[in-house]
Design a protein around this motif. Sequence first.
Motif, mmCIF file in Angstrom:
data_model
loop_
_atom_site.group_PDB
_atom_site.id
_atom_site.type_symbol
_atom_site.label_atom_id
_atom_site.label_comp_id
_atom_site.label_asym_id
_atom_site.label_seq_id
_atom_site.Cartn_x
_atom_site.Cartn_y
_atom_site.Cartn_z
ATOM 1 N N ASN A 145 26.215 -29.326 -25.620
ATOM 2 C CA ASN A 145 26.604 -28.596 -26.827
ATOM 3 C C ASN A 145 27.598 -29.390 -27.658
ATOM 4 N N GLN A 167 27.099 -25.274 -30.540
ATOM 5 C CA GLN A 167 25.762 -25.457 -31.103
ATOM 6 C C GLN A 167 25.027 -26.417 -30.187
ATOM 7 N N SER A 174 19.965 -25.175 -30.116
ATOM 8 C CA SER A 174 20.412 -23.886 -29.578
ATOM 9 C C SER A 174 19.239 -23.011 -29.152
ATOM 10 N N ASN A 178 19.156 -19.899 -25.822
ATOM 11 C CA ASN A 178 19.581 -18.710 -26.566
ATOM 12 C C ASN A 178 19.198 -17.414 -25.862
#
Length: 549
Positions: A145, A167, A174, A178
């Motif tokens: 990330n 992100q 992402s 998610n």
Amino acid sequence: MFVLGHFVHRHLIVGGHWHAHSLFIISAKQFKFCDIQSNYTDLSVMGKISVFVLGSISLIIRRYVEQYKEQDLRTSLSELEPDLGLPRIDTYDFIIVGAGTAGCLLAGRLSVFFRVLLLETGGPPPTTVNNPYFFRQYLDDPSINYLFTTRQKYISLESGGIFNFSQGRMMGGSGSHNYNGYARGSPLDYDTSRDIGILINEDKMAYGVTYLRHGIPQIAHASRDVIISAGAILSPLMLMKSGVGPPQILRDANIPIHEALPGVGQNLGDHPLAQLTFEIGNAAAAAAFDAILPESDFEKELIKFHSTPRDGVFAKIRAQQAFLVSSRAKENGEKGWPDILLISTLFPEQNTSQMYFSIALGRPRSRGSVTLNRKAYLSREVNDENLAAIDLGSLADHTDLEVMLEALRMVLKIKETSAFKRLDLKLSSVIPPSCKIYRFDSNNFWKCYITHTTKTFWHYSGTCKMGPKSDPFAVVDSKFRVFGIRALRVVDASVLPMSTGSNTNAPTLLVAEKAACCILRNHLQPNFGDKFCPLDYPWLFKPVVDPHK
């Protein structure tokens, strides 16, 4: 065909000049390896099996990231060996910067007909991210990330308005972690984006990128288009560093202006997210939901997970969504257009269980911005996590706070329904000390709770807004072309003029599908028939029926 290139430093070539985009440095971590045979064969040393297994998730992610990086380094050195230290200028039909949700889909569609270079900072997603049970562990893991920091005026006041948010930095972005969230939102979310006019300046052109491949300089040219798909945070940042954006910001950073577009980085939309936590008092009711994971059952659950098909605690997603219409929306004649998103989630725990209610504002009036940290840029900072100055702007419009309060009270009413009463839910959210001066359950009490604990739902959009040329804050036209620059497009959630009322992954897929159709029609017709675009075949988008069910 398409070629995937991992990179750490990239430039966008605009109008004959190269402009630094960003430098991403992934430093190798040093680990001390131990003799596991002497340390972990005794359960008395190992402790609880669950702790032994679940405590290693971050380590597993790092190990896979390091493995992918090492494999790609060997491949890169082998491929670049004949270049004798000087970059070979490769030409592709299209170059796509960013292999997130939009970039990956777009590369797949275009590579059927064209040669495509897809550039991404991260590598393949570690297999761990495919298990939603570990959502809380991998969401903020720095190995996969970007981690940005923001200071807010109206939310997260418990920490002085400062908090970090992530992100995805890997293939799929992402969208790879998610929690398998996929929601289209309301059809009304998309109606405001129709029939947008177009104009474009033919005097300037983007024709390629420079980038580092494991530190080795590379140059690539695009014979057709350069496409930025870096997301609502990094796409506007890349434009600004390439001389396309608000003129004052560019002047302050001593960046030559190629096209003055004041809307670049403006109009940032997000769904502010607050959360209420409840302890489930009725253990029997919790067990019915597989919400408790006793230590004695841990190995049984591992066996279930690795059976065919997968089953048990680790194979289930325990989240339910509800979309509701606020009083504000009804007063504005939008009674059929939801603007509140509620999510209830269960995460199995060891001896007890908690239920989380997430409260999100689906159509906030507040807007934020992404700008370039000029001081950092002028000091030669190259890390985008430090160059991005981000203001989510959440709850800046006071009526957004009223809608959040209404949504929270809806949760408290749901808690009292017969279906939830049998769970014997008890509020266990940590109340900020600043809010204890208010009477419990008063409006002021809950407003204080909201402003002190609300953060982000990671649903960023709008910073490269699609609109007509007459809109002073529009950045791209209806065919995703950047105003004033030839052969440059932006394709990701940043082009959405307003926030959709739900998770943004599905709308981002739609953006990429629409862009693929625009680009294919532009570059293939009249040599091909009308129906070469996936959107021309609605049956492709029908749900696939699992033959085993």
